[in-house]
Design a protein around this motif. Structure first.
Motif, PDB file in Angstrom:
ATOM      1  N   ASP A   1      13.720  14.329  -3.259  1.00 47.63           N
ATOM      2  CA  ASP A   1      14.210  13.515  -4.732  1.00 47.63           C
ATOM      3  C   ASP A   1      12.849  12.269  -4.551  1.00 47.63           C
ATOM      4  N   GLY A   2      12.513  11.858  -3.713  1.00 49.04           N
ATOM      5  CA  GLY A   2      11.704  10.887  -3.304  1.00 49.04           C
ATOM      6  C   GLY A   2      12.810   9.302  -3.291  1.00 49.04           C
ATOM      7  N   THR A   3      14.015   9.262  -2.892  1.00 46.69           N
ATOM      8  CA  THR A   3      15.031   8.278  -3.134  1.00 46.69           C
ATOM      9  C   THR A   3      14.359   7.504  -1.153  1.00 46.69           C
ATOM     10  N   SER A   4      14.909   9.052  -0.406  1.00 48.55           N
ATOM     11  CA  SER A   4      14.582   8.196   1.315  1.00 48.55           C
ATOM     12  C   SER A   4      13.340   8.530   1.608  1.00 48.55           C
ATOM     13  N   LEU A   5      12.654   7.005   2.221  1.00 46.57           N
ATOM     14  CA  LEU A   5      11.896   7.071   3.157  1.00 46.57           C
ATOM     15  C   LEU A   5      12.511   6.829   4.597  1.00 46.57           C
ATOM     16  N   TYR A   6      11.733   7.627   5.665  1.00 49.54           N
ATOM     17  CA  TYR A   6      11.796   8.291   7.252  1.00 49.54           C
ATOM     18  C   TYR A   6      10.827   8.074   7.520  1.00 49.54           C
ATOM     19  N   VAL A   7      10.852   6.604   8.092  1.00 49.54           N
ATOM     20  CA  VAL A   7       9.847   5.762   9.423  1.00 49.54           C
ATOM     21  C   VAL A   7       9.530   6.265  10.381  1.00 49.54           C
ATOM     22  N   SER A   8       8.317   7.013  10.816  1.00 47.88           N
ATOM     23  CA  SER A   8       8.109   7.220  11.980  1.00 47.88           C
ATOM     24  C   SER A   8       6.727   6.224  12.561  1.00 47.88           C
TER      25      SER A   8
ATOM     26  N   VAL B   1       0.557  -1.399   0.107  1.00 52.24           N
ATOM     27  CA  VAL B   1       0.008  -0.336   0.577  1.00 52.24           C
ATOM     28  C   VAL B   1       0.734   1.363   0.179  1.00 52.24           C
ATOM     29  N   VAL B   2       0.366   2.342  -0.977  1.00 51.01           N
ATOM     30  CA  VAL B   2       1.474   3.132  -0.558  1.00 51.01           C
ATOM     31  C   VAL B   2       1.336   4.006   0.748  1.00 51.01           C
ATOM     32  N   VAL B   3       2.922   4.386   0.869  1.00 52.36           N
ATOM     33  CA  VAL B   3       3.422   5.328   2.066  1.00 52.36           C
ATOM     34  C   VAL B   3       2.379   6.535   2.239  1.00 52.36           C
ATOM     35  N   THR B   4       1.349   6.231   3.937  1.00 52.83           N
ATOM     36  CA  THR B   4       1.073   7.601   4.268  1.00 52.83           C
ATOM     37  C   THR B   4       1.803   8.216   5.152  1.00 52.83           C
ATOM     38  N   GLU B   5       1.688   9.296   5.491  1.00 54.01           N
ATOM     39  CA  GLU B   5       1.995  10.245   6.768  1.00 54.01           C
ATOM     40  C   GLU B   5       2.393   9.240   8.304  1.00 54.01           C
ATOM     41  N   LYS B   6       1.297   8.141   8.264  1.00 54.17           N
ATOM     42  CA  LYS B   6       0.971   7.760  10.090  1.00 54.17           C
ATOM     43  C   LYS B   6       2.154   6.360   9.414  1.00 54.17           C
ATOM     44  N   VAL B   7       2.790   6.371   7.995  1.00 57.38           N
ATOM     45  CA  VAL B   7       3.774   5.304   8.033  1.00 57.38           C
ATOM     46  C   VAL B   7       4.917   5.872   8.274  1.00 57.38           C
ATOM     47  N   GLY B   8       5.278   6.569   7.485  1.00 56.30           N
ATOM     48  CA  GLY B   8       6.416   7.767   7.213  1.00 56.30           C
ATOM     49  C   GLY B   8       6.932   9.048   6.456  1.00 56.30           C
ATOM     50  N   HIS B   9       7.932   9.904   6.167  1.00 58.56           N
ATOM     51  CA  HIS B   9       7.705  10.782   5.611  1.00 58.56           C
ATOM     52  C   HIS B   9       8.967  10.802   4.198  1.00 58.56           C
ATOM     53  N   ILE B  10       8.783  10.313   2.860  1.00 57.73           N
ATOM     54  CA  ILE B  10       9.234  11.024   2.361  1.00 57.73           C
ATOM     55  C   ILE B  10      10.322  11.540   1.734  1.00 57.73           C
ATOM     56  N   SER B  11      11.220  11.721   1.209  1.00 63.55           N
ATOM     57  CA  SER B  11      12.044  12.836   0.984  1.00 63.55           C
ATOM     58  C   SER B  11      11.695  13.121  -0.017  1.00 63.55           C
TER      59      SER B  11
ATOM     60  N   HIS C   1       6.624  -4.930   5.238  1.00 64.96           N
ATOM     61  CA  HIS C   1       7.756  -4.516   3.442  1.00 64.96           C
ATOM     62  C   HIS C   1       7.828  -3.735   3.486  1.00 64.96           C
ATOM     63  N   PHE C   2       8.570  -3.254   2.887  1.00 65.16           N
ATOM     64  CA  PHE C   2       9.117  -1.711   2.096  1.00 65.16           C
ATOM     65  C   PHE C   2       9.326  -1.715   1.085  1.00 65.16           C
ATOM     66  N   THR C   3       8.813  -1.657   0.379  1.00 66.09           N
ATOM     67  CA  THR C   3       9.020  -1.688  -1.055  1.00 66.09           C
ATOM     68  C   THR C   3       9.499  -0.571  -1.805  1.00 66.09           C
ATOM     69  N   CYS C   4       9.781   0.194  -2.501  1.00 66.33           N
ATOM     70  CA  CYS C   4      10.463   1.022  -3.593  1.00 66.33           C
ATOM     71  C   CYS C   4      10.598   0.743  -5.189  1.00 66.33           C
ATOM     72  N   VAL C   5       9.720   1.928  -5.628  1.00 71.68           N
ATOM     73  CA  VAL C   5       8.973   0.677  -7.070  1.00 71.68           C
ATOM     74  C   VAL C   5       9.738   2.834  -7.666  1.00 71.68           C
ATOM     75  N   VAL C   6      10.435   1.691  -8.720  1.00 70.59           N
ATOM     76  CA  VAL C   6      11.869   3.378  -9.989  1.00 70.59           C
ATOM     77  C   VAL C   6      10.898   2.886 -10.904  1.00 70.59           C
ATOM     78  N   SER C   7      10.325   4.132 -11.635  1.00 64.51           N
ATOM     79  CA  SER C   7       9.708   4.161 -12.866  1.00 64.51           C
ATOM     80  C   SER C   7      10.113   5.476 -13.526  1.00 64.51           C
TER      81      SER C   7
END
Length: 268
Positions: A183-190, A171-181, A196-202
């Motif tokens: 440039d989109g490359t980093s996820l800061y988990v709050s 499921v797409v990350v929400t603010e409850k899970v964390g915030h994204i940098s 499972h954390f998945t990064c999709v690059v397109s």
């Protein structure tokens, strides 16, 4: 001989005077540029189009336009098109009096630096350059983790114009899970660092993904199970209460019928 020298001398004097006027009044007599100075990325098989902006003073005109290509692989420089001369390569065409270069069916060998040189009728020359590269698909996506800071980093090898999307349990990350940098490359988990954390690059040519698996979200599963069990227990109690009420009501009706039947039987 003297007759041939006079036109050349006049042209030389005219050029010198024109340059002096341009310098004196800080006027750009002839200029050529690309509106976008960044590298141009072209998908293999599509058309490469380069459009130069040519500016002249009133009364001036373009005498010659030359397009040169310095290949990225070999570094060899060659003239690929000239205006007003004809072009030998069928893939290459010039439009707008040489200001626009078009190459059909872009190939990897077409990458490199393109230089357009414009010459006006007085012999004044100006040039501009632009880099062209092949648009590449996304490859080799990976996710690294900094457990101490609860940060996930997504990396991609060489894809052009990559965009990043983060998923948690598909499921797409929400603010409850964390915030994204930015440039989109980093996820800061709050939230809770589990699952499972998945990064999709397109990009325009497709997508690729990578997943980091943390510890199972046991607390979440247990709480969900407890809620389900509690709801089932409440539902069971409600059903039991309804059954008991219906049983008592039926029992009372039966007792009333028995009491009414006894006096009637005695009169007989």
């Amino acid at each position: 001989m003297r007759g041939d020298m006079e036109p050349r001398l006049q042209q030389f004097v005219r050029t010198v005077l024109l340059l002096h006027i341009c310098w004196l009044w800080s006027v750009q007599c002839l200029s050529v540029r690309f509106t976008n100075q960044q590298s141009l990325y072209v998908i293999k098989g599509q058309n490469l189009i380069l459009q130069a902006q040519i500016e002249l003073l009133d009364g001036e005109h373009v005498a010659k336009v030359t397009w040169d290509h310095a290949a990225k692989t070999s570094g060899k420089t060659s003239t690929i098109a000239e205006f007003p001369r004809k072009i030998s390569d069928e893939r290459v065409t010039l439009e707008q009096q040489g200001a626009t270069l078009k190459i059909n069916g872009y190939q990897a060998a077409d990458a490199g630096i393109y230089t357009v040189t414009v010459t006006d009728q007085s012999g004044l020359r100006r040039s501009a350059q632009r880099t062209v590269q092949e648009y590449l698909a996304v490859h080799h996506v990976s996710v690294m983790v900094n457990v101490s800071h609860l940060v996930l980093h997504c990396m991609e090898t060489w894809g052009t114009e990559p965009t990043y999307t983060w998923l948690h349990e598909k499921v797409v990350v929400t603010e409850k899970v964390g915030h994204i940098s930015a440039d989109g490359t980093s996820l800061y988990v709050s939230g809770t660092f589990c699952g499972h954390f998945t990064c999709v690059v397109s990009n325009k040519l497709g997508h690729s993904s990578a997943t980091y698996t943390a510890e199972a979200c046991e607390s979440t599963n247990r709480s969900t199970t407890a809620v389900v069990v509690f709801l089932l227990l409440i539902l069971t109690l409600v059903v039991a209460a309804l059954v008991f009420i219906l049983w008592r009501r039926r029992r009372r009706l039966y007792n009333r019928r028995e009491r009414l039947r006894e006096p009637y039987e005695e009169t007989l």
